[in-house]
Design a protein around this motif. Structure first.
Motif, PDB file in Angstrom:
ATOM      1  N   ARG A 318       0.043  17.023   1.787  1.00 43.63           N
ATOM      2  CA  ARG A 318       0.728  15.960   2.534  1.00 43.63           C
ATOM      3  C   ARG A 318      -0.239  14.853   2.923  1.00 43.63           C
ATOM      4  NH1 ARG A 318       5.619  17.083   4.750  1.00 43.63           N
ATOM      5  NH2 ARG A 318       5.617  14.824   5.038  1.00 43.63           N
ATOM      6  N   GLN A 319      -1.535  15.167   2.993  1.00 42.58           N
ATOM      7  CA  GLN A 319      -2.524  14.184   3.418  1.00 42.58           C
ATOM      8  C   GLN A 319      -3.090  13.355   2.268  1.00 42.58           C
ATOM      9  OE1 GLN A 319      -2.612  17.437   4.316  1.00 42.58           O
ATOM     10  NE2 GLN A 319      -2.036  17.265   6.479  1.00 42.58           N
ATOM     11  N   PHE A 320      -2.879  13.769   1.028  1.00 45.01           N
ATOM     12  CA  PHE A 320      -3.500  13.065  -0.095  1.00 45.01           C
ATOM     13  C   PHE A 320      -2.534  13.032  -1.259  1.00 45.01           C
ATOM     14  CE2 PHE A 320      -6.030  13.031  -4.016  1.00 45.01           C
ATOM     15  CZ  PHE A 320      -6.779  11.874  -3.810  1.00 45.01           C
ATOM     16  N   ALA A 321      -2.178  11.794  -1.721  1.00 43.85           N
ATOM     17  CA  ALA A 321      -1.195  11.648  -2.798  1.00 43.85           C
ATOM     18  C   ALA A 321      -1.510  10.395  -3.604  1.00 43.85           C
ATOM     19  CB  ALA A 321       0.212  11.575  -2.223  1.00 43.85           C
ATOM     20  N   PRO A 322      -2.077  10.517  -4.790  1.00 46.32           N
ATOM     21  CA  PRO A 322      -2.246   9.356  -5.677  1.00 46.32           C
ATOM     22  C   PRO A 322      -0.902   8.927  -6.265  1.00 46.32           C
ATOM     23  CG  PRO A 322      -3.020  11.346  -6.759  1.00 46.32           C
ATOM     24  CD  PRO A 322      -2.666  11.742  -5.353  1.00 46.32           C
ATOM     25  N   TYR A 323      -0.817   7.656  -6.674  1.00 45.25           N
ATOM     26  CA  TYR A 323       0.450   7.145  -7.190  1.00 45.25           C
ATOM     27  C   TYR A 323       0.192   6.056  -8.228  1.00 45.25           C
ATOM     28  CZ  TYR A 323      -0.266   3.197  -3.991  1.00 45.25           C
ATOM     29  OH  TYR A 323      -0.782   2.096  -3.330  1.00 45.25           O
ATOM     30  N   ILE A 324       1.251   5.789  -8.998  1.00 42.28           N
ATOM     31  CA  ILE A 324       1.307   4.649  -9.912  1.00 42.28           C
ATOM     32  C   ILE A 324       2.656   3.983  -9.700  1.00 42.28           C
ATOM     33  CG2 ILE A 324      -0.255   5.650 -11.629  1.00 42.28           C
ATOM     34  CD1 ILE A 324       2.218   6.423 -13.269  1.00 42.28           C
ATOM     35  N   GLY A 325       2.763   2.697 -10.128  1.00 41.12           N
ATOM     36  CA  GLY A 325       4.039   2.029  -9.949  1.00 41.12           C
ATOM     37  C   GLY A 325       4.025   0.616 -10.458  1.00 41.12           C
ATOM     38  N   VAL A 326       5.053  -0.112 -10.059  1.00 48.75           N
ATOM     39  CA  VAL A 326       5.212  -1.496 -10.458  1.00 48.75           C
ATOM     40  C   VAL A 326       5.660  -2.297  -9.247  1.00 48.75           C
ATOM     41  CG1 VAL A 326       7.601  -1.133 -11.181  1.00 48.75           C
ATOM     42  CG2 VAL A 326       6.295  -3.039 -12.150  1.00 48.75           C
ATOM     43  N   SER A 327       5.222  -3.574  -9.170  1.00 46.01           N
ATOM     44  CA  SER A 327       5.561  -4.437  -8.043  1.00 46.01           C
ATOM     45  C   SER A 327       5.913  -5.823  -8.577  1.00 46.01           C
ATOM     46  CB  SER A 327       4.376  -4.529  -7.072  1.00 46.01           C
ATOM     47  OG  SER A 327       4.661  -5.440  -6.034  1.00 46.01           O
ATOM     48  N   TYR A 328       6.990  -6.379  -8.009  1.00 44.68           N
ATOM     49  CA  TYR A 328       7.418  -7.731  -8.394  1.00 44.68           C
ATOM     50  C   TYR A 328       7.413  -8.612  -7.150  1.00 44.68           C
ATOM     51  CZ  TYR A 328      10.338 -11.580  -9.980  1.00 44.68           C
ATOM     52  OH  TYR A 328      10.812 -12.825 -10.284  1.00 44.68           O
ATOM     53  N   TYR A 329       6.743  -9.769  -7.266  1.00 44.49           N
ATOM     54  CA  TYR A 329       6.587 -10.687  -6.137  1.00 44.49           C
ATOM     55  C   TYR A 329       7.115 -12.054  -6.554  1.00 44.49           C
ATOM     56  CZ  TYR A 329       4.191 -13.621  -2.680  1.00 44.49           C
ATOM     57  OH  TYR A 329       3.893 -14.545  -1.692  1.00 44.49           O
ATOM     58  N   ARG A 330       7.908 -12.698  -5.643  1.00 43.01           N
ATOM     59  CA  ARG A 330       8.450 -14.011  -5.961  1.00 43.01           C
ATOM     60  C   ARG A 330       8.538 -14.855  -4.693  1.00 43.01           C
ATOM     61  NH1 ARG A 330      11.163 -16.506 -10.084  1.00 43.01           N
ATOM     62  NH2 ARG A 330      12.507 -18.269  -9.478  1.00 43.01           N
ATOM     63  N   LYS A 331       8.119 -16.099  -4.831  1.00 46.21           N
ATOM     64  CA  LYS A 331       8.257 -17.077  -3.760  1.00 46.21           C
ATOM     65  C   LYS A 331       9.591 -17.796  -3.917  1.00 46.21           C
ATOM     66  CE  LYS A 331       3.267 -17.821  -3.395  1.00 46.21           C
ATOM     67  NZ  LYS A 331       2.155 -18.790  -3.478  1.00 46.21           N
TER      68      LYS A 331
END
Length: 359
Positions: A318-331
């Motif tokens: 519960r204290q340590f969890a690596p991750y991968i993902g995607v992020s989309y940012y728009r103004k």
């Protein structure tokens, strides 16, 4: 009529007349006299006197006396209007009290006759208070409350610590918080920011907040925020909330009023969707807005930017969890207009990899 028929009819009438003329009292009927009782011989009498006496039979119990007949009143002739029902109710109540007072058993509460029962004693929160001194029970109660939620504790959580790979310019981002206190009152420190590799920090902030629980799921937070980084630095008065919304969505929001009179705000939320006990998908959304244009910070009025993301993490613990993902940012809106005027991109898609941990 022939002589033969006349003789037969006469004999029939004579027989019927003699039958009806008989005396059925049996006192004067001939041949029906009762014989006289026989005399007992002396030998038989002497023999009966020397025979052993038969055992005496127990006397039969006397028959119960007959109960008096019940007199049923004639209700059709009774004058119900003249009856004193109040005195009858009083007599009935006195009879009930007399029955209840018989013996040494004390009656109370609902055992008392109807209409005269005193209310039962009010129940107490703690039954042990009836048996032990009040001072000792107050001390024990205070210790129980201290052990069941009155203690102070703390934690530090780094929700996002990631590397962002996007077109031509790789960067980094962090978002974390720490608190210390009890279940009701806490002191929070929050920080988030982002930058680019080889260019340094673009923007960042640190918040110092006092948090108080307003219900089992939400906290109200007030404090100050300080901007860090190369952009013009502002100090803000902050008021916000943080909690668990229906559906197990973690949400938080805040309003920031700067020392220059600028008002901006932020709302964000995320949800942990467990695929397995260790593999978790976390969708995340963040929306920023401003009440006015802030050209020195390249922020326009209205909704300034939106970020959507999804991160898949694996919890080794519960204290340590690596991750991968995607992020989309728009103004958006005036903020996008200011970005175009400055020659900057108004949207970006990034692949991210990082770690989430707390201690």
């Amino acid at each position: 009529m022939s002589p033969l028929r006349t003789a037969l009819l006469g004999s029939a009438l004579g027989i019927s007349t003699s039958v009806w003329a008989q005396d059925h009292s049996m006192h004067n009927m001939p041949g029906m006299e009762m014989p006289a009782p026989k005399k007992v011989k002396r030998a038989e009498t002497r023999k009966s006197t020397t025979a052993p006496a038969a055992p005496e039979k127990p006397e039969a119990a006397p028959a119960p006396a007959a109960l008096p007949a019940t007199v049923v009143p004639d209700h059709s002739t009774m004058d119900h209007g003249s009856m004193d029902h109040g005195s009858m109710d009083g007599m009935q109540m006195r009879d009930q009290e007399a029955v209840a007072s018989q013996g040494d058993i004390a009656v109370s509460g609902t055992d008392q006759p109807a209409g005269s029962a005193s209310p039962p004693p009010a129940p107490m929160d703690h039954f042990a208070d009836r048996k032990f001194p009040a001072a000792e029970m107050a001390k024990a109660h205070a210790e129980m409350m201290q052990e069941s939620g009155g203690q102070t504790f703390g934690a530090a959580i780094l929700n996002i610590a990631e590397f962002q790979a996007h077109r031509g310019r790789d960067g980094y981002r962090w978002d974390g918080e720490a608190f210390y206190g009890g279940d009701i009152n806490r002191l929070w420190v929050k920080s988030e920011g982002e930058g680019e590799l080889r260019r340094g920090l673009d923007s960042g902030e640190v918040q110092l907040l006092y948090s108080r629980a307003i219900d089992p799921y939400f906290n109200l937070q007030v404090g100050v925020r300080q901007d860090i980084g190369p952009a013009p630095r502002r100090t803000y008065a902050t008021i916000g909330f943080e909690g668990l919304a229906p559906g197990m969505f973690e949400v938080e929001g805040a309003l920031f009023l700067s020392n220059k009179g600028d008002l901006i705000g932020r709302v964000e939320g995320y949800y942990d969707q467990r695929i397995t006990q260790r593999l978790i998908l976390q969708p995340r959304v963040e929306v920023n807005f401003s009440a006015q244009d802030i050209p020195e910070n390249a922020i326009g009025s209205g909704i300034s930017n939106v970020e959507l993301g999804a991160r898949l993490r694996y919890e080794f613990s519960r204290q340590f969890a690596p991750y991968i993902g995607v992020s989309y940012y728009r103004k958006l809106g005036d903020t996008a207009r200011l970005a175009r005027a400055a020659g900057e991109d108004i949207h970006a898609t990034s692949f991210v990899a990082g770690v989430r941990f707390w201690f």
